[in-house]
Scaffold this motif. Structure first.
Motif, short mmCIF file in Angstrom:
data_model
loop_
_atom_site.label_atom_id
_atom_site.label_comp_id
_atom_site.label_asym_id
_atom_site.label_seq_id
_atom_site.Cartn_x
_atom_site.Cartn_y
_atom_site.Cartn_z
N ALA A 68 -0.25 23.05 11.94
CA ALA A 68 0.91 23.76 12.49
C ALA A 68 2.03 23.84 11.46
N VAL A 69 2.22 22.77 10.69
CA VAL A 69 3.22 22.79 9.61
C VAL A 69 2.88 23.91 8.63
N GLY B 288 9.40 17.31 13.72
CA GLY B 288 10.18 17.24 12.50
C GLY B 288 9.37 17.29 11.22
N LEU B 289 8.06 17.45 11.32
CA LEU B 289 7.22 17.48 10.13
C LEU B 289 7.47 18.71 9.26
N VAL B 290 7.83 19.85 9.87
CA VAL B 290 8.14 21.03 9.06
C VAL B 290 9.38 20.75 8.23
N SER B 291 10.40 20.20 8.87
CA SER B 291 11.64 19.84 8.15
C SER B 291 11.36 18.83 7.06
N ALA B 292 10.56 17.81 7.39
CA ALA B 292 10.25 16.76 6.41
C ALA B 292 9.48 17.32 5.23
N CYS B 293 8.57 18.24 5.48
CA CYS B 293 7.79 18.82 4.40
C CYS B 293 8.69 19.65 3.48
N ILE B 294 9.54 20.47 4.07
CA ILE B 294 10.46 21.28 3.26
C ILE B 294 11.37 20.39 2.42
N THR C 256 15.02 31.20 10.56
CA THR C 256 14.62 30.03 11.34
C THR C 256 13.13 30.09 11.63
N VAL C 257 12.59 28.93 11.93
CA VAL C 257 11.21 28.86 12.39
C VAL C 257 11.16 27.85 13.54
N ALA C 258 10.39 28.16 14.56
CA ALA C 258 10.20 27.27 15.71
C ALA C 258 8.71 27.06 15.91
N VAL C 259 8.36 25.85 16.40
CA VAL C 259 6.96 25.48 16.61
C VAL C 259 6.83 24.77 17.95
N THR C 260 5.90 25.21 18.78
CA THR C 260 5.52 24.49 20.00
C THR C 260 4.00 24.42 20.04
N GLY C 261 3.46 23.55 20.86
CA GLY C 261 2.01 23.50 20.96
C GLY C 261 1.50 22.28 21.67
N TYR C 262 0.18 22.19 21.70
CA TYR C 262 -0.54 21.06 22.30
C TYR C 262 -1.40 20.42 21.22
N ALA C 263 -0.97 19.26 20.74
CA ALA C 263 -1.71 18.57 19.68
C ALA C 263 -2.80 17.66 20.24
N SER D 46 0.82 -1.21 0.00
CA SER D 46 0.00 0.00 0.00
C SER D 46 0.86 1.26 0.00
N LEU D 47 2.10 1.17 0.45
CA LEU D 47 2.97 2.34 0.45
C LEU D 47 3.46 2.69 -0.95
N ALA D 48 3.45 1.75 -1.86
CA ALA D 48 3.95 2.00 -3.20
C ALA D 48 3.12 3.05 -3.94
N SER D 49 1.87 3.24 -3.54
CA SER D 49 1.00 4.19 -4.23
C SER D 49 1.08 5.59 -3.61
N ILE D 50 1.83 5.76 -2.56
CA ILE D 50 1.94 7.07 -1.91
C ILE D 50 2.99 7.91 -2.62
N ASP D 51 2.59 9.05 -3.14
CA ASP D 51 3.52 9.96 -3.80
C ASP D 51 4.23 10.86 -2.81
N SER D 52 3.54 11.24 -1.75
CA SER D 52 4.11 12.13 -0.75
C SER D 52 3.43 11.90 0.59
N LEU D 53 4.15 12.16 1.63
CA LEU D 53 3.57 12.11 2.97
C LEU D 53 2.65 13.31 3.22
N PHE D 54 2.82 14.36 2.42
CA PHE D 54 2.14 15.63 2.68
C PHE D 54 1.13 15.96 1.59
N PRO D 55 0.05 16.64 1.97
CA PRO D 55 -0.91 17.10 0.97
C PRO D 55 -0.27 18.12 0.03
N ALA D 56 -0.79 18.24 -1.16
CA ALA D 56 -0.25 19.15 -2.17
C ALA D 56 -0.16 20.58 -1.66
N GLU D 57 -1.15 21.01 -0.88
CA GLU D 57 -1.15 22.38 -0.35
C GLU D 57 0.09 22.66 0.49
#
Length: 173
Positions: free
Chosen positions: A159-160, A43-49, A109-116, A4-15
């Protein structure tokens, strides 16, 4: 059995990928590198970039500070700031963005904190509250507070987007 992972083009939505591409284009135009400090986004911001081709020319590094002690004092954040405002606060997030400049050669730089969620949060900053801050080398730091709806992953992906939007606006100055 199909993969099922073979059909995934990206971890992130196009937006989000479009926002990451915009950040990279803005940084490339200013000939600066980028760095991230992330808690709630893990690390999702880094991964998206870095999901965008050519990111290795612009993206320098990312830090994930997840344990409470790392959030509170990572990247040189004074313990007094965390003690006075809490590890998830505008003050700590701005201090992380500024402190990151001392730990790299990036120009922005960018920093992110929060309560998910599902736990965490408080009356003033409920689950879904996210702080993002961006610092520019030789410039200032600017932060924002957001309250996002949805479950844990929905909050983290929003948040990303907020971090990428702020970084793009700041670099475009």
């Amino acid at each position: 059995m199909t993969n099922s992972l073979a059909s995934i083009d990206s971890l992130f939505p196009a937006e989000l990928l479009e926002k990451a591409a915009a950040v990279l284009a803005a940084a490339r135009a200013k000939t600066i590198r980028l760095a991230t400090a992330e808690t709630v986004t893990s690390g999702l911001v880094s991964a998206c970039i870095t999901s965008v081709s050519g990111a290795s020319e612009i993206f320098e590094r990312g830090y994930v500070l997840y344990h409470a002690s790392a959030k509170a004092t990572g990247l040189g954040v004074p313990a007094a700031i965390s003690a006075a405002h809490g590890a998830v606060s505008a003050e700590v997030t701005e201090a992380l963005a500024l402190g990151l400049l001392d730990h790299c050669d990036a120009g922005a730089t960018v920093a992110v904190t929060g309560y998910a969620g599902p736990g965490g949060g408080n009356a003033q900053n409920p689950v879904g509250t996210v702080f993002v801050a961006s610092a520019l080398r030789g410039g200032d730091v600017f932060g924002e507070r957001h309250v996002f709806a949805g479950g844990r992953d929905a909050v983290r992906l929003q948040a990303v987007g907020a971090a990428l939007d702020l970084l793009t606006r700041r670099i475009g100055l």
